[in-house]
Design a protein around this motif. Sequence first.
Motif, PDB file in Angstrom:
ATOM      1  N   LYS A  92      11.696  27.933  44.624  1.00 60.03           N
ATOM      2  CA  LYS A  92      11.369  27.119  45.795  1.00 60.03           C
ATOM      3  C   LYS A  92       9.939  26.613  45.722  1.00 60.03           C
ATOM      4  O   LYS A  92       9.669  25.444  46.019  1.00 60.03           O
ATOM      5  CB  LYS A  92      11.565  27.928  47.078  1.00 60.03           C
ATOM      6  CG  LYS A  92      13.008  28.159  47.423  1.00 60.03           C
ATOM      7  CD  LYS A  92      13.139  28.988  48.673  1.00 60.03           C
ATOM      8  CE  LYS A  92      14.599  29.248  49.011  1.00 60.03           C
ATOM      9  NZ  LYS A  92      14.750  30.034  50.238  1.00 60.03           N
ATOM     10  N   LYS A  93       9.025  27.466  45.307  1.00 58.51           N
ATOM     11  CA  LYS A  93       7.628  27.059  45.214  1.00 58.51           C
ATOM     12  C   LYS A  93       7.458  25.951  44.178  1.00 58.51           C
ATOM     13  O   LYS A  93       6.766  24.956  44.420  1.00 58.51           O
ATOM     14  CB  LYS A  93       6.747  28.252  44.849  1.00 58.51           C
ATOM     15  CG  LYS A  93       5.288  27.896  44.765  1.00 58.51           C
ATOM     16  CD  LYS A  93       4.449  29.086  44.404  1.00 58.51           C
ATOM     17  CE  LYS A  93       2.997  28.635  44.323  1.00 58.51           C
ATOM     18  NZ  LYS A  93       2.167  29.580  43.650  1.00 58.51           N
ATOM     19  N   ARG A  94       8.093  26.099  43.023  1.00 59.42           N
ATOM     20  CA  ARG A  94       8.001  25.067  41.991  1.00 59.42           C
ATOM     21  C   ARG A  94       8.577  23.744  42.478  1.00 59.42           C
ATOM     22  O   ARG A  94       8.021  22.676  42.234  1.00 59.42           O
ATOM     23  CB  ARG A  94       8.733  25.516  40.730  1.00 59.42           C
ATOM     24  CG  ARG A  94       7.967  26.553  39.940  1.00 59.42           C
ATOM     25  CD  ARG A  94       8.674  26.953  38.687  1.00 59.42           C
ATOM     26  NE  ARG A  94       8.884  25.834  37.787  1.00 59.42           N
ATOM     27  CZ  ARG A  94       9.366  25.953  36.572  1.00 59.42           C
ATOM     28  NH1 ARG A  94       9.680  27.149  36.103  1.00 59.42           N
ATOM     29  NH2 ARG A  94       9.540  24.909  35.805  1.00 59.42           N
ATOM     30  N   LYS A  95       9.690  23.825  43.189  1.00 56.77           N
ATOM     31  CA  LYS A  95      10.344  22.612  43.663  1.00 56.77           C
ATOM     32  C   LYS A  95       9.499  21.909  44.729  1.00 56.77           C
ATOM     33  O   LYS A  95       9.331  20.686  44.682  1.00 56.77           O
ATOM     34  CB  LYS A  95      11.728  22.958  44.223  1.00 56.77           C
ATOM     35  CG  LYS A  95      12.535  21.763  44.605  1.00 56.77           C
ATOM     36  CD  LYS A  95      13.945  22.165  44.963  1.00 56.77           C
ATOM     37  CE  LYS A  95      14.706  20.958  45.451  1.00 56.77           C
ATOM     38  NZ  LYS A  95      16.102  21.246  45.689  1.00 56.77           N
ATOM     39  N   LEU A  96       8.955  22.652  45.678  1.00 59.06           N
ATOM     40  CA  LEU A  96       8.120  22.056  46.718  1.00 59.06           C
ATOM     41  C   LEU A  96       6.838  21.462  46.139  1.00 59.06           C
ATOM     42  O   LEU A  96       6.402  20.376  46.539  1.00 59.06           O
ATOM     43  CB  LEU A  96       7.782  23.107  47.788  1.00 59.06           C
ATOM     44  CG  LEU A  96       8.924  23.514  48.707  1.00 59.06           C
ATOM     45  CD1 LEU A  96       8.550  24.752  49.502  1.00 59.06           C
ATOM     46  CD2 LEU A  96       9.309  22.378  49.629  1.00 59.06           C
ATOM     47  N   THR A  97       6.235  22.158  45.187  1.00 60.41           N
ATOM     48  CA  THR A  97       5.023  21.654  44.548  1.00 60.41           C
ATOM     49  C   THR A  97       5.308  20.361  43.789  1.00 60.41           C
ATOM     50  O   THR A  97       4.547  19.393  43.882  1.00 60.41           O
ATOM     51  CB  THR A  97       4.451  22.715  43.595  1.00 60.41           C
ATOM     52  OG1 THR A  97       4.253  23.926  44.320  1.00 60.41           O
ATOM     53  CG2 THR A  97       3.138  22.277  43.003  1.00 60.41           C
ATOM     54  N   PHE A  98       6.407  20.340  43.048  1.00 61.11           N
ATOM     55  CA  PHE A  98       6.785  19.142  42.294  1.00 61.11           C
ATOM     56  C   PHE A  98       7.075  17.976  43.227  1.00 61.11           C
ATOM     57  O   PHE A  98       6.690  16.836  42.955  1.00 61.11           O
ATOM     58  CB  PHE A  98       8.008  19.448  41.425  1.00 61.11           C
ATOM     59  CG  PHE A  98       8.507  18.280  40.641  1.00 61.11           C
ATOM     60  CD1 PHE A  98       7.807  17.800  39.551  1.00 61.11           C
ATOM     61  CD2 PHE A  98       9.693  17.643  40.990  1.00 61.11           C
ATOM     62  CE1 PHE A  98       8.272  16.714  38.815  1.00 61.11           C
ATOM     63  CE2 PHE A  98      10.167  16.565  40.269  1.00 61.11           C
ATOM     64  CZ  PHE A  98       9.443  16.104  39.181  1.00 61.11           C
ATOM     65  N   PHE A  99       7.743  18.251  44.345  1.00 58.61           N
ATOM     66  CA  PHE A  99       8.066  17.204  45.305  1.00 58.61           C
ATOM     67  C   PHE A  99       6.789  16.578  45.860  1.00 58.61           C
ATOM     68  O   PHE A  99       6.672  15.349  45.960  1.00 58.61           O
ATOM     69  CB  PHE A  99       8.928  17.758  46.441  1.00 58.61           C
ATOM     70  CG  PHE A  99       9.326  16.727  47.445  1.00 58.61           C
ATOM     71  CD1 PHE A  99      10.283  15.773  47.142  1.00 58.61           C
ATOM     72  CD2 PHE A  99       8.740  16.693  48.700  1.00 58.61           C
ATOM     73  CE1 PHE A  99      10.648  14.815  48.068  1.00 58.61           C
ATOM     74  CE2 PHE A  99       9.106  15.744  49.628  1.00 58.61           C
ATOM     75  CZ  PHE A  99      10.062  14.798  49.317  1.00 58.61           C
ATOM     76  N   GLY A 100       5.827  17.397  46.233  1.00 58.65           N
ATOM     77  CA  GLY A 100       4.564  16.878  46.729  1.00 58.65           C
ATOM     78  C   GLY A 100       3.846  16.050  45.683  1.00 58.65           C
ATOM     79  O   GLY A 100       3.291  14.990  45.974  1.00 58.65           O
TER      80      GLY A 100
END
Length: 175
Positions: A92-100
């Motif tokens: 989840k952290k990787r996905k949210l960071t990538f999205f931002g």
Amino acid sequence: MAKKRMQDLVNIWKDKTITLQLKIKIMKTLVWTVMTYGAEGWTIKKKQEKKINSTEMWFYRRLLRIYWREGRTDQSILEELNEERKLLNYIKKRKLTFFGHTCRSKCTLMKNILQGRMEGKRQRGRPCINYFDNIKSWTQMTTREIYDVILERDVWRQMVHEAVRAANVLGNDAG
């Protein structure tokens, strides 16, 4: 592929001279990276969450060389390792960071794909869960709020940290 990597490292798991904490670090470095390769692009549904959690527990069981016939609960294994379930939160952290990161970039094609703005008609029936639905549910924010927060990198980082921490608390309460 990650399970194959875990099985390839069986000599490390059997070695009694290596501490348990070092084995966990080795597993997170060599196995979790294979498991989460490309996780930034995944759309995670409830079924995938269950598979990720069960795979993480399978990793821990292999690390301790505990077989399913022993009837040990997941909680007892986590207590023995002094660990919490972290693999899903890591994803989840990787996905949210990538999205931002992608929403702040200049590439409009990538933004349109991630936001689900594609031409054409969608199929009949209930809409499928998409990439952006994961982002909204994890951050507990509306679309407008998300785009306002993304523009401020430090604020978005704080939001990602809070969302992952909240998911960790909810996961511990449910388990």
